[in-house]
Motif scaffolding. Structure first.
Motif, PDB file in Angstrom:
ATOM      1  N   ALA A   1      -7.650   7.593  -4.180  1.00 60.18           N
ATOM      2  CA  ALA A   1      -6.392   7.110  -3.582  1.00 60.18           C
ATOM      3  C   ALA A   1      -6.631   5.738  -2.954  1.00 60.18           C
ATOM      4  O   ALA A   1      -7.652   5.506  -2.303  1.00 60.18           O
ATOM      5  N   ASP A   2      -5.668   4.867  -3.174  1.00 64.80           N
ATOM      6  CA  ASP A   2      -5.825   3.474  -2.720  1.00 64.80           C
ATOM      7  C   ASP A   2      -5.141   3.299  -1.357  1.00 64.80           C
ATOM      8  O   ASP A   2      -3.927   3.139  -1.263  1.00 64.80           O
ATOM      9  N   ALA A   3      -5.951   3.330  -0.318  1.00 70.38           N
ATOM     10  CA  ALA A   3      -5.394   3.272   1.044  1.00 70.38           C
ATOM     11  C   ALA A   3      -4.602   1.983   1.274  1.00 70.38           C
ATOM     12  O   ALA A   3      -3.609   1.977   1.995  1.00 70.38           O
ATOM     13  N   TYR A   4      -5.068   0.911   0.672  1.00 75.09           N
ATOM     14  CA  TYR A   4      -4.391  -0.379   0.863  1.00 75.09           C
ATOM     15  C   TYR A   4      -2.973  -0.321   0.303  1.00 75.09           C
ATOM     16  O   TYR A   4      -2.012  -0.708   0.954  1.00 75.09           O
ATOM     17  N   LEU A   5      -2.871   0.210  -0.916  1.00 76.60           N
ATOM     18  CA  LEU A   5      -1.559   0.325  -1.539  1.00 76.60           C
ATOM     19  C   LEU A   5      -0.674   1.318  -0.787  1.00 76.60           C
ATOM     20  O   LEU A   5       0.514   1.073  -0.579  1.00 76.60           O
ATOM     21  N   LEU A   6      -1.265   2.423  -0.363  1.00 79.44           N
ATOM     22  CA  LEU A   6      -0.479   3.437   0.343  1.00 79.44           C
ATOM     23  C   LEU A   6       0.104   2.861   1.638  1.00 79.44           C
ATOM     24  O   LEU A   6       1.213   3.211   2.040  1.00 79.44           O
ATOM     25  N   THR A   7      -0.663   1.986   2.252  1.00 80.42           N
ATOM     26  CA  THR A   7      -0.157   1.316   3.457  1.00 80.42           C
ATOM     27  C   THR A   7       1.082   0.484   3.127  1.00 80.42           C
ATOM     28  O   THR A   7       2.069   0.484   3.872  1.00 80.42           O
ATOM     29  N   ASP A   8       1.023  -0.229   2.015  1.00 79.35           N
ATOM     30  CA  ASP A   8       2.211  -0.975   1.569  1.00 79.35           C
ATOM     31  C   ASP A   8       3.380  -0.035   1.321  1.00 79.35           C
ATOM     32  O   ASP A   8       4.529  -0.342   1.636  1.00 79.35           O
ATOM     33  N   LEU A   9       3.066   1.124   0.745  1.00 81.62           N
ATOM     34  CA  LEU A   9       4.136   2.074   0.407  1.00 81.62           C
ATOM     35  C   LEU A   9       4.795   2.650   1.662  1.00 81.62           C
ATOM     36  O   LEU A   9       5.963   3.016   1.638  1.00 81.62           O
ATOM     37  N   ILE A  10       4.020   2.750   2.726  1.00 79.65           N
ATOM     38  CA  ILE A  10       4.576   3.248   3.992  1.00 79.65           C
ATOM     39  C   ILE A  10       5.358   2.148   4.699  1.00 79.65           C
ATOM     40  O   ILE A  10       6.533   2.300   5.026  1.00 79.65           O
ATOM     41  N   TYR A  11       4.667   1.043   4.975  1.00 82.37           N
ATOM     42  CA  TYR A  11       5.292   0.015   5.803  1.00 82.37           C
ATOM     43  C   TYR A  11       6.370  -0.786   5.067  1.00 82.37           C
ATOM     44  O   TYR A  11       7.321  -1.268   5.671  1.00 82.37           O
ATOM     45  N   GLY A  12       6.203  -0.936   3.741  1.00 86.13           N
ATOM     46  CA  GLY A  12       7.180  -1.704   2.979  1.00 86.13           C
ATOM     47  C   GLY A  12       8.603  -1.216   3.176  1.00 86.13           C
ATOM     48  O   GLY A  12       9.472  -1.959   3.637  1.00 86.13           O
ATOM     49  N   PRO A  13       8.860   0.062   2.864  1.00 86.29           N
ATOM     50  CA  PRO A  13      10.236   0.553   3.024  1.00 86.29           C
ATOM     51  C   PRO A  13      10.731   0.508   4.473  1.00 86.29           C
ATOM     52  O   PRO A  13      11.921   0.325   4.722  1.00 86.29           O
ATOM     53  N   VAL A  14       9.814   0.682   5.430  1.00 87.33           N
ATOM     54  CA  VAL A  14      10.240   0.630   6.831  1.00 87.33           C
ATOM     55  C   VAL A  14      10.744  -0.783   7.169  1.00 87.33           C
ATOM     56  O   VAL A  14      11.829  -0.964   7.714  1.00 87.33           O
ATOM     57  N   TRP A  15       9.932  -1.763   6.843  1.00 93.92           N
ATOM     58  CA  TRP A  15      10.352  -3.148   7.082  1.00 93.92           C
ATOM     59  C   TRP A  15      11.631  -3.484   6.304  1.00 93.92           C
ATOM     60  O   TRP A  15      12.520  -4.160   6.804  1.00 93.92           O
ATOM     61  N   TYR A  16      11.674  -2.988   5.106  1.00100.76           N
ATOM     62  CA  TYR A  16      12.841  -3.274   4.239  1.00100.76           C
ATOM     63  C   TYR A  16      14.129  -2.783   4.898  1.00100.76           C
ATOM     64  O   TYR A  16      15.110  -3.507   5.003  1.00100.76           O
ATOM     65  N   ARG A  17      14.098  -1.538   5.380  1.00106.34           N
ATOM     66  CA  ARG A  17      15.298  -1.023   6.039  1.00106.34           C
ATOM     67  C   ARG A  17      15.570  -1.771   7.350  1.00106.34           C
ATOM     68  O   ARG A  17      16.711  -2.012   7.718  1.00106.34           O
ATOM     69  N   LEU A  18      14.489  -2.108   8.048  1.00106.33           N
ATOM     70  CA  LEU A  18      14.667  -2.841   9.301  1.00106.33           C
ATOM     71  C   LEU A  18      15.350  -4.185   9.045  1.00106.33           C
ATOM     72  O   LEU A  18      16.285  -4.579   9.748  1.00106.33           O
TER      73      LEU A  18
END
Lengths: 199, 199, 199, 199
Positions: free
Chosen positions: D146-163
């Motif tokens: 599992a790619d922790a770096y990518l998973l971080t993008d997957l978590i924070y990306g949508p949060v920032w996007y909605r924000l």
DNA sequence: AACTAACCGAGACGGTACGTCTCGTCTTCGC
DNA sequence: GCGAAGACGAGACGTACCGTCTCGGTTAGTT
């Protein structure tokens, strides 16, 4: 094609500047306050006057009481007396005197303004004064060799000196003594000047 | 027990001030730069001089070439000629002339300094000049009614005027014409002045 | 009765805006410069676009390369891959990427523009993306319970995040990994969302 | 040897900045007002922070409620849930959300600040998030690939996007759906990423 | 064909905040 | 406790753009 300069705003700024000069003197005048009082933007002042000294000069000049012309009374002494009496009367308003002293001070530290001040303010007064002496020579009151340029220095020099130094009052007695002295100098034979003119 | 005022630092500051005056003129001189060049703190300058004008005045005065005394040559004309020639020679150094013009300018916008400038700088020169005329009266060169105070204005006024306005050079020709004119004024009979003295 | 809007001027302004965006980026673009380059008056811009953000948005949109549609390739993965690859290719032009980042930035501090940006720019893209997932559900590629709205956030969120933060490149590798991840999420059983829609 | 930085003034400025941010938002905050409220000179702010963005960033960070750490709850899902719930709770304060959106906006148009924002603000959060996934891999919850770096993008990306886009709420339902989706993505086999890291 | 209203270029205008500058005071530390 | 170093409060400076406004000049469509 563009919008024309608003005369109303021009006048509002000059009036505001004059009132600030009166209340705070030249040093205490700031573009910011003038703009605010005039209801104008600072840029408008910088656009048309370029800065505080030129604004103060024009504001000073715009007041009719500061526009001294020299009337022809028929004699050099009369012209000088009439003019200088009006001049010292105007300068007896302390704030007015501080304003023009402030302009002279500004000219000492601001070469660009020095030129404008000399050309727009001082030279016209000098020219009028020289004309008085030239007329006196034509009328035979003064010797033809009298140096009108130098005599102008002899008149205005001490006036400015007392204004700037403040060691003694600019009053009627001073004016009379100055006129007597300069007339004596004018009537004395002295060689014409060389090399002391503007180029 | 406090540390005593450091004479070395005093001199370093004066020298630094003099060099800044030379390079940047009075306006361009800042306490910050003087302090830095002298390796001194700004507070030290404020402590001992109180501000830029007093520092500049002392720095100007500390230069020997700027300490003009009036020698007694035996005649008023000679005294005047000798003194004024030295004066205009010193003022022909542009930066030196700008410095004292700057001091005069500062005096226009800074009443506290105006007093110091008049008392420490201008009055001593006036007093010496008046002494020349008084001596002339004693020697019979000038009428006893000649007003030495006014004559001093007649001499220094036009000199300052040309210095500040810069419309014509301060040179030998000007000095000669000025002396001739003032001597003529001095010899003419004119009532003594009233009410034009320092209080 | 009145003169019609000049199409020529309209285009000149859009072109000028596009070139300023290219050269100076969104922040460095000023109405003043766009007007000057287009040989137009500022008022003309304010009349038709209302301000810089709307002008920049239309100028960006007017460039054909920035009008991304989503083609139907027959599979969700194919649609995503084709679209996202074109998208990251367009964003690899730095200035283009900065422009749309600048528009997003503007939307953060300008609520009026935020609405226009969302409705004119973002929502159409979201709608197209949601349609891809809905089509996938119809085709049986994705479970019927898959939440197309959320999946759209999962796709575009990380793309915008990398665009705005710039911590890692927007490239083919990223696109592949993103598609793999989102497809895995789409296939996993998860309850439909409640309360996370536009009202 | 010189005077030290005044901690009191430092704090007064940060507090003033925080209160201005609260009342006017990032865009409405001006250095001038912050200085005035803090009883400080503008220069003091420019000296230590260099400008509005860095001041706003530090003022935001100085508020304890904005310092989110990630607690270890024993499972990846638990860690994510706990952290993201606190995060969306903090962001439900509208003004707080606008501030960090404003900082992100500023970073888009100010490259110098972008670096600081990423390094001081975003990267620490990313690092903590990656650590959660790495720990999950060690505990066997997630595949080692599992790619922790990518998973971080997957978590924070949508949060920032909605924000930033504001198209849908950042609430508990969104958090749950996001966690479910990202966990599914993490468990799916996918090749490790190449070329998507900071250099 | 003349009228006339809107459009257009130009740019002056009132504002606002900027970031810089210099002032004169205050604080800290080394000597 | 003097003196250097320099942080500090204060506030004016001149600049940059904003968005609005006022000019003439230039088109169309009526009348």
């Amino acid at each position: 094609m563009a919008r024309k300069r608003s005369e109303q705003c021009h006048l509002a700024i000059l009036e505001a500047a004059a009132s600030v000069l009166d209340e705070r003197g030249y040093l205490g005048m700031t573009i910011e306050e003038v703009a605010q009082r005039a209801g104008a933007g600072k840029q408008t002042i910088y656009r048309w006057w370029g800065g505080k000294p030129m604004l103060a000069l024009e504001a000073h000049y715009a007041v009719p009481a500061n526009q001294h012309t020299i009337a022809d009374t028929g004699s050099v002494e009369g012209d000088l007396r009439t003019h200088l009496m009006k001049l010292v009367a105007a300068l007896s308003d302390g704030e007015r005197a501080r304003t023009i002293a402030g302009l002279m001070a500004e000219a000492q530290t601001n070469p660009k303004f020095a030129v404008a001040f000399r050309e727009k303010f001082l030279e016209p007064k000098r020219a009028a004064m020289q004309a008085v002496f030239e007329l006196g020579k034509e009328r035979g009151e003064l010797p033809v060799l009298a140096d009108a340029y130098l005599l102008t220095d002899l008149i205005y020099g001490p006036v400015w000196y007392r204004l700037l130094v403040g060691h003694a009052p600019l009053d009627g007695g001073f004016v009379e003594a100055l006129i007597t002295s300069v007339m004596a100098a004018a009537r004395a034979p002295h060689c014409s000047m060389v090399g002391n003119r503007d180029e």
